[in-house]
Design a protein around this motif. Structure first.
Motif, PDB file in Angstrom:
ATOM      1  N   LYS A 199      24.491 -47.473 -31.141  1.00  0.00           N
ATOM      2  CA  LYS A 199      24.848 -46.245 -30.418  1.00  0.00           C
ATOM      3  C   LYS A 199      25.099 -46.541 -28.939  1.00  0.00           C
ATOM      4  CE  LYS A 199      23.101 -41.591 -29.433  1.00  0.00           C
ATOM      5  NZ  LYS A 199      21.960 -40.658 -29.623  1.00  0.00           N
TER       6      LYS A 199
ATOM      7  N   SER B 205      20.780 -54.713 -26.655  1.00  0.00           N
ATOM      8  CA  SER B 205      20.203 -53.366 -26.570  1.00  0.00           C
ATOM      9  C   SER B 205      19.536 -52.959 -27.874  1.00  0.00           C
ATOM     10  CB  SER B 205      21.300 -52.347 -26.230  1.00  0.00           C
ATOM     11  OG  SER B 205      22.246 -52.245 -27.288  1.00  0.00           O
TER      12      SER B 205
ATOM     13  N   SER C 241      20.963 -51.548 -30.260  1.00  0.00           N
ATOM     14  CA  SER C 241      21.416 -50.186 -30.504  1.00  0.00           C
ATOM     15  C   SER C 241      22.933 -50.151 -30.620  1.00  0.00           C
ATOM     16  CB  SER C 241      20.954 -49.249 -29.372  1.00  0.00           C
ATOM     17  OG  SER C 241      21.572 -47.988 -29.479  1.00  0.00           O
TER      18      SER C 241
ATOM     19  N   LYS D 246      25.412 -54.862 -28.259  1.00  0.00           N
ATOM     20  CA  LYS D 246      24.680 -54.334 -29.420  1.00  0.00           C
ATOM     21  C   LYS D 246      23.417 -55.145 -29.694  1.00  0.00           C
ATOM     22  CE  LYS D 246      25.157 -53.325 -34.358  1.00  0.00           C
ATOM     23  NZ  LYS D 246      24.008 -54.158 -34.771  1.00  0.00           N
TER      24      LYS D 246
END
Length: 604
Positions: free
Chosen positions: A575, A571, A573, A568
């Protein structure tokens, strides 16, 4: 004394990748290095505190970079650090045999007017490549001390420390360089000045080669034989780890069991049964099962240090680059995946050297399938318990092959979603055999990392598993009426088609926190005191097909909590991290289902 103020001076260690920068840092700082956070910088950096000639000094090891003008994550980290952090000295580490490609970094530091000392590392290797360097002339051009040395063997090290100490004593005020990139020379100016220094002070013979490296590369980089030889070398390494590690593991397990019988049980005999069971059957047995694997971890990383520091790991990236390119990756992705065999977390963080966002994301998606040392503990235990000594290394090797296969399938399926146009630039270092001290330091560092994570996650995990296994009060331990039994039964509709029992399901659930908890959890769940008795108990309750299906699922399902967290953060992200978790669970379930059901159809 309230008016007294001790001034701590700060040194940054800077250099290109594969120049021995970390080797020098480890020699220079000893065992005092730790992780430090720096304002405005997105990553943690290695730092150490020491005293030089009575001066309290902070030393920071910066990421390896090629150019201060670069745009990779590591280059941006270094730029931000130099712009925002006042420094008393920069130690520049360059490879003496590659000054024609590396001296530009020292020139950039010179023109930023940062106080610096240049260390020409691997000076002992330069003559093998026909390289002769006049350090005094380079020092005149750069206007900084220049010291030839060998960080590996220590040649010139004392002179280097003396030069560093002298420079530090004469630099009273720290310096930082706001707007760093605006102050750097243009490429044309830099090339012109570099050519002048190289012409005057660096003499390179027409034929520069290392005979041993050339002969070995003819075989090890052979277009047909190269990859089979690499995988054969890896298999041999597993054989060595298993052959030497298993007896040591058994010996340590027996010692822990002896201590429990002779000292711990008599000392706690008068405690209430619930508390005694918690301390002995829960805490001690769970931690002891994991601790018995320290010799195996030490041996594994001892062998991996030889493979990596010898230069063979870089060649594996070269060998795999053509194949990885077809998968949307490159040789660097393969090297990061190999690093993931130690721990997925630093391997994912290592993708910062990749400029292409698509390459980074796809690499981060495949790295968690690398068989890390925590999973290795589980697999060595299971293979020892359910397979003969002749078959166990083959089973272990097959899991590594499944690890590679999962990464390749993932890359094939998702390369279109994460396109990459970043070319690979790879330098192959000469073959070097690392010193015994280097290997031991690396191996012990990994063991310390394992123990650190043990303190953080395993104790809590084992305690929770034991409580679930013994609560609510008044029901038989580990029965279907306990919380763990209820949880395991609830998972059976999903895991029964894979041959995974309710007891194994509990260990998998807690393995999400950290895979090291799996073994400790099994020891608590099955209520056994030693590694040997745990193995015997499991072997009587499941067959080899169920065990292999369990190992496949453990290999491929959700990486540990720390890996998810770094996915997380790297990146940026949530998602993407959720997608990586969902894909790993789906792939794990499908693979174990196909194996288990296929084996049963064949009557195995």
């Amino acid at each position: 004394f309230s008016g007294w103020r001790i001034t701590v001076k700060r040194i940054a260690v800077l250099g290109m990748p594969n120049t021995g920068k970390s080797t020098f840092f480890n020699r220079f700082t000893g065992a005092t290095a730790s992780i430090g956070n720096w304002a405005g910088i997105t990553v943690d950096l290695m730092m150490a505190n020491l005293t030089l000639a009575g001066i309290p000094t902070e030393v920071i090891d910066l990421p390896g970079i090629y150019d201060l003008r670069g745009f990779s994550q590591d280059e941006i980290v270094v730029q931000t650090f130099l712009e925002s952090t006042p420094l008393h000295l920069v130690i520049i580490i360059l490879n003496t045999a590659q000054l024609d490609r590396q001296l530009s970094l020292a020139l950039q530091i010179k023109h930023l007017q940062l106080p610096a000392v240049l260390l020409l590392n691997m000076a002992d290797e330069a003559p093998k490549f026909g390289v002769k360097v006049e350090a005094d002339k380079i020092a005149q051009h750069l206007q900084m001390p220049v010291i030839p040395m060998s960080a590996k063997y220590g040649g010139g090290y004392e002179a280097a420390v003396e030069a560093i100490t002298h420079a530090l004593q004469h630099q009273e005020q720290p310096i930082c360089v706001p707007d760093l990139t605006d102050r750097l020379l243009s490429n044309t100016q830099l090339t012109s000045e570099l050519d002048t220094i190289l012409y005057a002070a660096v003499h390179i013979a027409d034929q520069q080669q290392d005979a041993l490296t050339t002969r070995l590369d003819r075989v090890l980089l052979h277009p047909v034989l190269g990859l089979p030889l690499f995988f054969a070398a890896m298999y041999l390494m597993f054989q060595v780890v298993y052959a030497l590690g298993a007896p040591l593991q058994e010996l340590l397990g027996s010692g822990l069991d002896w201590f429990k019988t002779v000292a711990l049980e008599p000392a706690l005999a008068n405690l209430p049964p619930f508390l005694k069971g918690f301390l002995i059957d829960g805490l001690y047995d769970g931690i002891g099962t994991v601790a018995a694997f320290i010799p195996v971890i030490l041996l594994f990383f001892f062998c991996m240090a030889i493979v990596e520091d010898s230069g063979y790991l870089a060649r594996s990236a070269f060998l795999m680059d053509a194949l990885m390119e077809r998968l949307g990756l490159d040789g660097r992705s393969f090297v990061m995946s190999l690093m993931g065999f130690g721990c997925n977390v630093p391997a994912i963080m290592g993708t910062r050297v990749m400029r292409s966002p698509g390459l980074r994301m796809l690499s981060m998606l495949v790295i968690p399938f690398s068989l890390c040392s925590a999973r290795l503990n589980v697999f060595i235990f299971m293979t020892t318990a359910l397979f003969t000594p002749q078959v166990a290394p083959l089973v272990l090797f097959s899991l590594y092959l499944f690890s590679f296969a999962a990464a390749l399938i993932t890359a094939l399926l998702f390369k279109g979603r994460f396109p990459n146009k970043d070319p690979l630039i790879l330098e192959l270092p000469p073959y070097r055999f690392p010193t015994t001290k280097q290997i031991l330091i690396r191996s012990w560092s990994e063991v310390k990392h394992f123990l650190r994570w043990s303190n953080r996650f395993i104790i809590a995990g084992v305690v929770i598993v034991w409580l679930l296994n013994n609560l609510p009060p008044g029901v038989p331990p580990a029965s279907a009426q306990t919380f763990s039994g209820m949880l395991g039964e609830a998972m059976q509709p999903v895991l029964a088609p894979l041959g995974i029992t309710s007891q194994l399901a509990i260990a998998l659930i807690f393995g999400f926190i950290a895979k090291e908890i799996v073994l400790g959890g099994l020891a608590v769940i099955y209520g056994t005191s030693t590694d040997a008795s745990l193995g015997s108990t499991i072997a009587h309750q499941i067959d080899w097909v169920q065990a292999y299906s369990f190992m496949l699922f453990t290999l491929l399902y959700v990486p540990c909590l720390s890996t998810v967290a770094v996915l997380k953060s790297e990146s940026k992200s949530a998602k993407f991290a959720a997608f990586a978790v969902a894909w790993s669970i789906a792939l794990a379930w499908t693979t174990s289902f196909l194996f288990y059901q296929g084996a049963r159809l064949l009557g195995l």
